[in-house]
Structure formats: C-alpha cells, structure tokens
Enzyme design. Structure first.
Site, PDB file in Angstrom:
ATOM      1  N   LYS A 296     -40.733  -3.623  -2.788  1.00 37.47           N
ATOM      2  CA  LYS A 296     -40.428  -3.983  -1.395  1.00 37.47           C
ATOM      3  C   LYS A 296     -41.220  -3.111  -0.437  1.00 37.47           C
ATOM      4  O   LYS A 296     -41.742  -3.592   0.579  1.00 37.47           O
ATOM      5  CB  LYS A 296     -38.920  -3.841  -1.128  1.00 37.47           C
ATOM      6  CG  LYS A 296     -38.060  -4.838  -1.865  1.00 37.47           C
ATOM      7  CD  LYS A 296     -36.602  -4.763  -1.454  1.00 37.47           C
ATOM      8  CE  LYS A 296     -35.941  -3.471  -1.904  1.00 37.47           C
ATOM      9  NZ  LYS A 296     -35.795  -3.356  -3.371  1.00 37.47           N
TER      10      LYS A 296
ATOM     11  N   CYS B 150     -20.326  -0.791   3.556  1.00 39.04           N
ATOM     12  CA  CYS B 150     -21.078  -0.258   2.410  1.00 39.04           C
ATOM     13  C   CYS B 150     -20.865   1.222   2.139  1.00 39.04           C
ATOM     14  O   CYS B 150     -20.990   1.630   0.992  1.00 39.04           O
ATOM     15  CB  CYS B 150     -22.568  -0.565   2.549  1.00 39.04           C
ATOM     16  SG  CYS B 150     -23.374   0.190   3.961  1.00 39.04           S
ATOM     17  N   MET B 151     -20.583   2.060   3.140  1.00 39.05           N
ATOM     18  CA  MET B 151     -20.471   3.484   2.801  1.00 39.05           C
ATOM     19  C   MET B 151     -19.304   4.176   3.490  1.00 39.05           C
ATOM     20  O   MET B 151     -19.203   5.395   3.458  1.00 39.05           O
ATOM     21  CB  MET B 151     -21.787   4.224   3.091  1.00 39.05           C
ATOM     22  CG  MET B 151     -22.333   4.090   4.499  1.00 39.05           C
ATOM     23  SD  MET B 151     -21.654   5.305   5.623  1.00 39.05           S
ATOM     24  CE  MET B 151     -21.099   4.285   6.951  1.00 39.05           C
TER      25      MET B 151
ATOM     26  N   MET C 139     -22.509   1.318  -4.088  1.00 37.28           N
ATOM     27  CA  MET C 139     -21.535   0.287  -3.723  1.00 37.28           C
ATOM     28  C   MET C 139     -20.424   0.089  -4.743  1.00 37.28           C
ATOM     29  O   MET C 139     -19.309  -0.283  -4.380  1.00 37.28           O
ATOM     30  CB  MET C 139     -22.239  -1.044  -3.494  1.00 37.28           C
ATOM     31  CG  MET C 139     -23.243  -1.042  -2.353  1.00 37.28           C
ATOM     32  SD  MET C 139     -22.542  -0.497  -0.790  1.00 37.28           S
ATOM     33  CE  MET C 139     -23.222   1.153  -0.674  1.00 37.28           C
TER      34      MET C 139
ATOM     35  N   GLY D 205     -27.391   2.365   1.312  1.00 32.28           N
ATOM     36  CA  GLY D 205     -28.234   1.197   1.179  1.00 32.28           C
ATOM     37  C   GLY D 205     -29.073   0.889   2.394  1.00 32.28           C
ATOM     38  O   GLY D 205     -30.025   0.110   2.317  1.00 32.28           O
ATOM     39  N   GLN D 206     -28.749   1.479   3.555  1.00 34.78           N
ATOM     40  CA  GLN D 206     -29.458   1.167   4.781  1.00 34.78           C
ATOM     41  C   GLN D 206     -30.260   2.382   5.249  1.00 34.78           C
ATOM     42  O   GLN D 206     -29.878   3.518   4.991  1.00 34.78           O
ATOM     43  CB  GLN D 206     -28.467   0.730   5.861  1.00 34.78           C
ATOM     44  CG  GLN D 206     -27.712  -0.538   5.472  1.00 34.78           C
ATOM     45  CD  GLN D 206     -26.827  -1.040   6.594  1.00 34.78           C
ATOM     46  OE1 GLN D 206     -27.306  -1.534   7.597  1.00 34.78           O
ATOM     47  NE2 GLN D 206     -25.526  -0.920   6.411  1.00 34.78           N
TER      48      GLN D 206
END
Length: 807
Positions: free
Chosen positions: A94, A178-179, A354, A391-392
């Site tokens: 990516k 998510c966190m 996650m 994740g971000q």
C-alpha cells in the site's frame, strides 16, 4: 505438548516480499505500460526535475516515512525513506502506491448540496452559510465526527471549535471503534495513555506474542523487522494466538487457536500458573505494583483495591484444564505460555490490535495483558513490553493526545475535571465556565441519536463528518446509519475526497484536500510525532479540513456568535504574522500566507506537559523523521524517549527509582495489576445462527478502501469482499470455492462469494468477512454491543447463518 507447530516448509522472508513490491513500484514509475496509476514520466526519460520531500505514509498507524517525488505539480514517484527509523527505507504494498490515492478519476472538486433528484453544485460561501445556519439554529444538537486520520492541527481545531467555541462536547472519532479499549486499558493500569515501549522492542525481544492480530498483513513493515532477524541468524520465537490462521501464522513457530473471548481465560490462566509455580517476579511486584478488581457496585477505571492473596484466590479457578474448556486452547499450551513468562532470562514483547480492542471486554483484556507483563517482570527494558498497535495514521497523535473524544480535553485531560477545564480555558483564553463538564455522546450513542426521530429523543440533528466513512464502518448499519435517510429534519455534512458509503446519504458534501495536498502532522503507534509540508495543490475547489473548520467558526464570529470570541472579544482562531499583523486565515486565498499548522501546534504544545507527553517546537519536527514523546530539552538539544517509566530512559523518572509509574491512579508511583473474570461474548452461535462471524482487513486495502480501491494495482489484487469458511462446513452446505452464499444475522444479510482454504483459514463453526468493499457492507451484519468502559463495539463476534445461493 499439543502446541500447533508448523512442519518444515520453505523459508519465509517478509523482507523479500517487501523488496519485490519495491522493485515493482519502481519499475511502474518508469514504465507506463505497467498500469501504474500515478502520472508517469515518458519511457526512457531521465528522472530530472523531480523534487523530493519527506512525509509519513497516509495509511496505517505504523508511521512509515516516504520520500515523495513531485514534478509539474503532481506526485510522480514514492520511495521508502532510508533515513527513517520506523521503516528504514521499506514500505508495504500500500505504501509504495500511496501517491496514486490522490488521482482517482472521481475526486470530489465542488461543494454539493442534495436536492430532489440529485446534487447541485454550490459555492463555498453558500456551503459555509448552510453549516452556520444549522449550528445557529440549535448549537446543542450539532456534532462533529472525525477520526485518527485527522492531522494533529485539524483535530485540535475541531476540538477547540466544539468544546471551546460551541460549549458542546458532541465530538468523537472513528478511533472509538478501533482503539478506545487500548486507551482505557492504559489508563486503568498506569493512569496515563499510550505504550511505554516502542518499535525498537521488536529488534530486542526473544519472544513475540501476537494476541489476536495479524501484523504480517496489517502492519507488514513492522513484522518484517522481526522476520529479518531470522535471516541474520538470530533466534526469536513467534506465537500467534488467534481465532483463525492467517499469513502471520505461516511465520510463527506456534499457532495457538482460541475461541472468541477465550483470551480473557488465557490471560488469567497464565497469571494463575505464574503464582502457583512461584515464577512471578516478586521483587518487581512488591516494589512497583498494586492489585485491583472490578467495582461491581460502581463500575469505573479505578476499581477496588485487593491484596495479593485476594488476587491469587480469584485466579484459582483458572487452571489449565478450565482455561482449555473456556478458551479452546490446550492446557499444555497454557503451561507453555506461563513457562515463557516465568523465565526472567527472556525478553517478551506482546502485540495486539483490533482482536483485543474490538471486544465487549476490551478494557479488561487490555489490562490483563499489561498485568501479565507486570506480574512476570517483563517490563521496562528493551524487548520487554506490552504494546498495542493502531490502525489509523494519527489515532495516537490526534485522537488520544489532542483528545478528540466526547469526554476528553487535550493532553490527557477530561471535561469532567474542573481543574482540567480551567487549564483549557486558560490556554484558549476563554471566559470561565465556557467548557461544559458533561461528556458528549460517544460514537455509538451519537449515531443512535442521529438515527432516532427528534420527537422520540433523537437530540442530534446535524453531524459534520470529516476524514472518515461511518456509512461503512459503524456496526449494525441498519440501526446506526441507514435510518437517517428517512428523517427529514436530520442533516448530514460530509467532508470527503471521494464518493463513499457515507456521502450517499449526505445532505452537503464538501471536497477536501488530502495528504501532501496540505500541511500536516501525525502521531504514530510508538508516540512518534511526524511533520510534513504541502507539496501539490488539491484538485478543483477541494480545501483543507482545518480551513473548513476555521472558516465556519469565523462565519459564526461574523454573525456575533458569542462562543467564537475569546475573553477579550477576539476570534478564537486569531493568527498574527511576524509583524504582529492579523492574517485572515478564514479566507482560502490567505490560508497559506502563514503556516497555520505551526500556529496551532505551538498553541497545543502548552497542553502536553501536564501528563508528561512533552512535544518539541514545530521546527524540530521539520528537521527530523519524527520524535517520540516525551521530548525534553537537555544539554541544549531536544531528546526523545524510547522507554517510559524506566530510569535511564525516561527523563521524568526520579534518580534511584528504577521504575516509576508517575501517573499512578493510586498516587504511589505503582501500576495496577487487574483481575477480570472470563465472561461470555454478547452474542454466541445457536441453532438459528450457528456460525460466529469475525470481520477485519486485508493486506491490499486500508480500512474502507475509499482510497486503495481507486489504485488499480491494489484493486485488481483484491477486487471484492468474500466469505472465508472452513472446508468441512462448506462441504456440509454444498458450498464450493466461488459459490455465491447468503450470510444472515439478526440485523441484516449479505450475499457474496465463498473462499475456501484461501489466505485465511477459520476453524469450524466460524467465518470471516473483510469490510473494505463498499458494495458488500459487512457491517449490516455486526452487532452494536459495546465495552462498558471504552464504549467500543465488538466486530469480532456476531452470530450468523450461511446458506448457498441457488443458481
């Protein structure tokens, strides 16, 4: 021993895969026939006049640094940054294509207003007036929903606008999904958020345990650091504790399969054996730890104090055999894990993401992993660390540090604390009492209220969404998103780069700049703050999210809205240049007359020392590939911190203390070791819905795929979502690879293709669906049950039934 070890197989080297991706990407830049989506040079043309600058990658929370090549106002090349400690010149598949995310054919370039029959292009002036009208009509019913994709200045501006300007705490991020449980886990254990360790632990640990995460696909550059060590002849034991086999499993010596929620029992089983066998670190525990258990009468993150003997007694039921019954992991494997933690000669790092966080007992599970490390003494030295990943790209820097959560204020403060509110009002130069003490709505509650008719208690009337895609990521979409379409008095504003599952229901769409089309600052998973400058212009009338917030704020200021004035009557976002002249940053043509990011960042820095999250001046980040906080000036130089709470590493640990948890919730410099019991999932399979569904990501796409699906190479590699199902279950249902199947839950249904014995292999009775495909929305199936403390939903355990679609 019944440990699931892999038989001998071809040597697995993650770096080889990443290097191959690098070669493919480099070839694509020079060869248009490869189908590379970026603007490219002519074949054989020398790579001249390309200007290279640094930036962190736009995608995950790893924070890889890239070198961005620009020619003729376009990004034409991307390379891994060899001077970056995070990725040392490597990128994942990516990352090598990140520049192409700017150039999808359907970029949004004009403000769009929904009307009967479609959308109408309108001016920015009209759009700003519409938003100001909605706010003025009822400020208390207005909300902002952002994410860990906000840059630090963007999130800070939104935070100040809402809590300091509107006296409204209804601001929350996608990161709640998510966190959030990682945050509450850190707070409950140490009294302050974010990991003590850093990525360097991956280079030093003897054992790496992955608790329900798949870093080979989700954080591949980090995973490559570990795999590379084997190629250098180093010995490292990799353990995959998971509910399904993944590409991470292929690289591990041990795959320890568990049932959903089994991790709670496993952690307690390890702690039980450490104490029973006398293998816990008695000196570390007696010097640095207290014990806690839940306060059932008044649940909170402080719990109730218990003695070591009470803790030991609560763990007694968690024998290896009982844990096997609850978790599905063999008793011998529980003993193996306890033996590893009981060995003081080893250095053990735990990673999770996650699988632990998206969990109705996510806070509890986070504290239990921390507790095992504290109980065993595997803490506070390089390689010994419990580390959650994000994740971000700025879930840490923007959400957790700036505090863009409904209950939070910048720098680790909370709105419910009067002293904290005074701090913010002082730094923001606001009148006393401007900031409200009552937390706003967390994500699930915010969207539930937005989707509820006003006369039935739906007291959120307008939501402004920035840098996220809730129409795809919220759980139980048929409850928390889709109903808003039929509520005429609700108004959805979406600042976006591309059309998404969220913009399809938007009343007003605002075109946004992204990544290197604007200045920015991110904060990654290891406390590293990273800066970059704007390199290219956004297309059409797309504009920075930060400018959008400030422009709306000034439109309200022009109308005399009291909240947009500080205590001296000045605009709350007033910026002056070096000559002390006012810069009208609310006008787009003047926004880049000064560095707004720098002004906002320097203002925000005032907040960071309170919880020892000190940041250096903006110019220090310009000169580096990021610095890990706390960043403290010593000997005339700004120095970062590798390990928190450890003497010799953390400048705030007092001499002679060794380890000092200086934000301890018990005010005695001690961390808290928690007991939490095993509790069943909120939903379990039954005769009507006999399968357990888990959702997640794939290597090729990031989150909802709104950027990566517009990159041809990535979209071709993984064009659509699918259902993973065990071969035995598929045979019973007469399902073959590629067959269409219908998946149904109590909340919705979805039809998609089956993939049997693919890259992921769930055990019998479980299935997996990735959520990146906006044409196949996995979250119509998921339940919206949440953790009681973090308010984070569980996306990993929803009961479903599966049937073959007849042709």
């Amino acid at each position: 021993m019944t440990t699931n070890e892999h038989p001998a197989k071809p040597k697995f080297e993650r770096r080889q895969f990443i290097k191959a991706s690098a070669m493919a990407a480099a070839t694509a830049v020079a060869n248009p026939s490869s189908g590379f989506a970026l603007p490219v040079l002519n074949p054989g043309e020398p790579v001249l006049d390309v200007q290279w600058n640094k930036a962190p990658c736009r995608f995950c929370g790893t924070g890889c640094h890239v070198q961005v090549g620009v020619k003729d106002g376009k990004v034409v090349a991307v390379a891994g940054d060899k001077n970056a400690d995070v990725n040392k010149g490597l990128l994942c598949v990516k990352g090598y294509h990140v520049g192409a995310a700017l150039y999808g054919k359907d970029r949004l370039t004009k403000p769009l207003l929904r009307q009967k029959g479609g959308y109408k292009e309108i001016s920015w002036d009209a759009a700003l007036n519409l938003i100001a009208d909605r706010i003025e009509s009822d400020p208390k019913r207005f909300a902002i929903y952002g994410s860990g994709q906000w840059t630090i200045p963007e999130g800070y501006a939104a935070q100040k606008f809402m809590k300091g300007g509107l006296s409204n705490n209804h601001i929350d991020p996608n990161a709640r999904l998510c966190m959030a449980s990682a945050v509450t886990g850190f707070l409950a254990t140490y009294g302050v958020d974010e990991p003590a360790g850093c990525y360097d632990d991956l280079d030093a640990c003897d054992v790496l345990i992955m608790w329900g995460n798949n870093p080979a696909e989700m954080h591949p550059v980090l995973f490559s650091r570990v795999i590379d060590r084997r190629s250098r002849g180093e010995k490292i034991t990799l353990i995959d504790i998971s509910t399904r086999r993944t590409r991470t499993t292929e690289a591990c010596q041990h795959y320890l399969e568990m049932k959903g929620h089994g991790d709670l029992a496993i952690a307690n089983g390890i702690a039980h054996l450490l104490i029973k066998n006398g293998k816990y670190d008695k000196k570390f525990v007696e010097s640095y730890c207290n014990f806690k258990s839940p306060n059932d009468e008044k649940p909170n993150l402080h719990g109730k104090p218990i003695s070591f003997d009470e803790y030991k007694k609560q763990l007694e039921p968690y024998t290896p055999e009982k844990v096997e019954e609850l978790s599905g992991m063999s008793a011998d494997d529980i003993r193996m894990l306890a033996d590893l933690f009981g060995n003081p000669e080893l250095k053990i790092t735990s990673l999770w993401c996650m699988g632990v966080n998206q969990h109705t007992r996510g806070t509890a599970m986070n504290t239990l992993i921390h507790g095992i490390h504290l109980l065993s003494g595997h803490f506070g030295r390089p390689g010994d660390s419990p580390t959650s990943l994000t994740g971000q790209p700025s879930a840490c820097g923007t959400v957790r540090e700036v505090g863009t959560l409904a209950h939070a204020l910048p720098g680790g403060r909370v709105v419910a604390n009067a002293e904290h509110r005074k701090h913010a009002e002082k730094f923001w130069k606001l009148p006393d009492g401007r900031i409200l003490a009552t937390p706003g709505y967390h994500t699930v509650k915010m969207w539930e209220k937005f989707c509820t008719p006003t006369d039935q208690g739906g007291d959120i009337g307008t939501i402004w969404v920035q840098v996220t895609n809730p129409g795809q990521t919220l759980p139980n979409l048929n409850k928390l998103f889709n109903p808003s379409e039929k509520l005429d008095d609700k108004f959805l504003i979406v600042s976006e780069v591309y059309p998404t599952a969220t913009t399809r229901l938007a009343n007003l769409i605002l075109p946004s700049a992204m990544w290197v089309e604007k200045n920015g600052i991110f904060g990654n998973s290891e406390r590293r703050t990273q800066q970059w400058f704007k390199m290219v212009d956004p297309p059409g009338e797309a504009r920075d999210d930060c400018w959008q917030t400030i422009a709306v704020a000034h439109r309200l200021f022009e109308r005399g809205f009291a909240g947009m004035k500080d205590r001296d009557g000045r605009f709350i976002f007033e910026v002056k240049d070096k000559n002390n002249q006012l810069v009208p940053i609310w006008k787009w043509e003047n926004y880049y007359d000064t560095n707004v990011d720098q002004h906002l960042f320097e203002e925000y820095r005032q907040f960071t020392k309170y919880k020892h999250k000190d940041l250096a001046p903006y110019t220090e980040y310009v000169a580096t590939r990021g610095l890990r906080w706390p960043v403290v000036e010593r000997g005339g130089k700004w120095r970062e911190t590798h390990l928190r709470f450890s003497e010799g590493f953390d400048p705030y640990v007092e001499s002679g203390k060794g380890v000092q948890f200086y934000h301890s919730t018990t005010k005695d410099d001690r961390a808290q070791i928690w007991f939490h019991p095993w509790i069943a999932p909120a939903e379990v399979p039954d005769k009507d819905y006999p399968f357990m569904l888990c959702t997640g990501r794939v290597l090729e796409h990031w989150h909802t795929g709104s950027m990566t699906r517009r990159i041809p190479q990535l979209n071709r590699a993984m064009p659509t979502a699918y259902l993973e199902i065990h071969a035995d279950d598929a045979a019973k249902l007469d399902i073959r690879n590629g067959d269409k199947v219908k998946v149904e839950s109590r909340r919705g249904e979805l039809t998609l293709q089956a993939w049997i014995n693919g890259r992921g292999r769930p055990p019998r009775g479980t299935v997996f669906i990735p959520f990146f495909d906006e044409t196949l929305l996995a979250n119509v199936l998921t339940l919206d049950a949440i953790d009681p403390f973090s308010k984070q939903p569980d996306y990993k355990k929803s009961a479903v039934k599966v049937s073959k679609v007849k042709r």
